[in-house]
Motif scaffolding. Structure first.
Motif, mmCIF file in Angstrom:
data_model
loop_
_atom_site.group_PDB
_atom_site.id
_atom_site.type_symbol
_atom_site.label_atom_id
_atom_site.label_comp_id
_atom_site.label_asym_id
_atom_site.label_seq_id
_atom_site.Cartn_x
_atom_site.Cartn_y
_atom_site.Cartn_z
ATOM 1 N N TYR A 1 0.818 -1.437 0.365
ATOM 2 C CA TYR A 1 -0.037 -0.044 0.323
ATOM 3 C C TYR A 1 0.559 1.815 -0.602
ATOM 4 O O TYR A 1 1.659 1.532 0.798
ATOM 5 C CB TYR A 1 -0.960 0.166 1.229
ATOM 6 N N CYS A 2 0.718 2.394 -0.320
ATOM 7 C CA CYS A 2 1.066 3.181 -0.809
ATOM 8 C C CYS A 2 -0.162 4.311 -0.361
ATOM 9 O O CYS A 2 -0.929 4.801 -0.972
ATOM 10 C CB CYS A 2 1.484 3.699 -2.001
ATOM 11 N N SER B 1 0.368 7.640 -0.154
ATOM 12 C CA SER B 1 0.372 9.000 -0.622
ATOM 13 C C SER B 1 -0.144 9.005 -2.034
ATOM 14 O O SER B 1 -0.828 9.940 -2.582
ATOM 15 C CB SER B 1 1.601 9.585 -1.206
ATOM 16 N N THR B 2 -0.593 7.473 -2.916
ATOM 17 C CA THR B 2 -1.453 7.640 -3.434
ATOM 18 C C THR B 2 -2.464 6.877 -3.907
ATOM 19 O O THR B 2 -2.839 6.834 -4.997
ATOM 20 C CB THR B 2 -0.314 7.132 -4.876
ATOM 21 N N ASP C 1 -2.341 3.705 -3.735
ATOM 22 C CA ASP C 1 -2.371 2.698 -4.539
ATOM 23 C C ASP C 1 -2.305 1.073 -3.622
ATOM 24 O O ASP C 1 -1.322 1.243 -2.763
ATOM 25 C CB ASP C 1 -1.262 2.548 -5.437
ATOM 26 N N ALA D 1 7.043 -4.326 -2.204
ATOM 27 C CA ALA D 1 6.467 -2.611 -1.552
ATOM 28 C C ALA D 1 5.672 -1.982 -3.389
ATOM 29 O O ALA D 1 6.408 -2.566 -4.161
ATOM 30 C CB ALA D 1 8.184 -2.097 -1.593
ATOM 31 N N ILE D 2 5.572 -0.746 -2.291
ATOM 32 C CA ILE D 2 5.505 0.648 -4.037
ATOM 33 C C ILE D 2 6.221 1.592 -3.385
ATOM 34 O O ILE D 2 6.943 2.369 -1.818
ATOM 35 C CB ILE D 2 3.987 0.668 -3.798
ATOM 36 N N ILE D 3 6.827 1.887 -4.729
ATOM 37 C CA ILE D 3 7.927 2.992 -4.588
ATOM 38 C C ILE D 3 6.938 4.437 -5.151
ATOM 39 O O ILE D 3 6.842 3.746 -6.359
ATOM 40 C CB ILE D 3 8.978 2.433 -5.501
ATOM 41 N N LYS D 4 7.662 5.248 -4.747
ATOM 42 C CA LYS D 4 6.818 6.610 -5.080
ATOM 43 C C LYS D 4 7.663 7.474 -5.220
ATOM 44 O O LYS D 4 7.925 8.102 -4.335
ATOM 45 C CB LYS D 4 5.855 7.373 -4.680
ATOM 46 N N PRO E 1 4.399 5.740 -10.106
ATOM 47 C CA PRO E 1 4.724 4.979 -8.815
ATOM 48 C C PRO E 1 4.313 3.399 -9.653
ATOM 49 O O PRO E 1 4.493 3.362 -10.976
ATOM 50 C CB PRO E 1 3.037 4.125 -8.071
ATOM 51 N N TYR F 1 11.080 -0.244 1.004
ATOM 52 C CA TYR F 1 11.397 1.361 0.078
ATOM 53 C C TYR F 1 11.241 2.161 1.265
ATOM 54 O O TYR F 1 10.260 2.188 2.223
ATOM 55 C CB TYR F 1 10.119 1.031 -0.135
#
Length: 157
Positions: free
Chosen positions: A12-13, A15-16, A18, A85-88, A94, A132
């Motif tokens: 889960y991210c 900030s977005t 996603d 992991a989700i990278i933003k 992303p 991340y």
């Protein structure tokens, strides 16, 4: 999401908004009872192998409403939980990073398309964890296996 199989990972991210859920197939036993884990009776060499699963991209579309944006096939483990992991990074789409079970490398998929962007250097052993850490304009992506820790700089090109 019930028809996807057994959920083995969730990234889960905030900030977005996603979310990427990773699934492996459900296992059928001889009694036609669906199990979420393989039987304990197979020889040890059978457990822990890679199988074809999937990643499903979900996005918040307002309030408490979520939408399935897309899915892609994935190489996952039949026993272990997938680490991801989700990278933003600022001014970039992303990306979803996960330990690919067949290549033993770290795979990067762009969101929302789930298209492969890059496969990072493989390990001798399966990847055990992925993390991340974001900072202004860049970040650090790390993964670890039994014998190796790798760190990657994540920044816009």
């Amino acid at each position: 999401m019930e028809n996807q199989g057994v959920c083995i990972s969730l990234a889960y991210c905030p900030s977005t908004d996603d979310i990427v859920a990773s699934f492996r197939p459900k296992v059928q036993t001889s009694n036609d009872i669906i199990s979420t884990q393989p039987s304990l009776s197979p020889p040890p060499t059978v457990l822990g192998r890679g199988i074809l699963g999937s990643h499903v991209h979900i996005k918040r579309v307002g309030g408490n409403c979520y939408q399935n944006v897309g899915s892609a096939s994935a190489n996952v483990n039949d026993v272990r939980m997938l680490k991801s992991a989700i990278i933003k990074i600022e001014n970039c789409n992303p990306m979803f990073a996960y330990g690919d079970e067949f290549t033993r490398g770290l795979s990067l998929l762009e969101l929302p398309s789930l298209k492969s962007v890059q496969s990072l250097k493989p390990h001798q052993h399966p990847i055990l964890d992925v993390k991340y850490a974001a900072s202004i304009g860049s970040g650090i992506l790390g993964c670890i296996s039994e014998d190796r820790l790798q760190l990657f700089a994540a920044r816009p090109v």
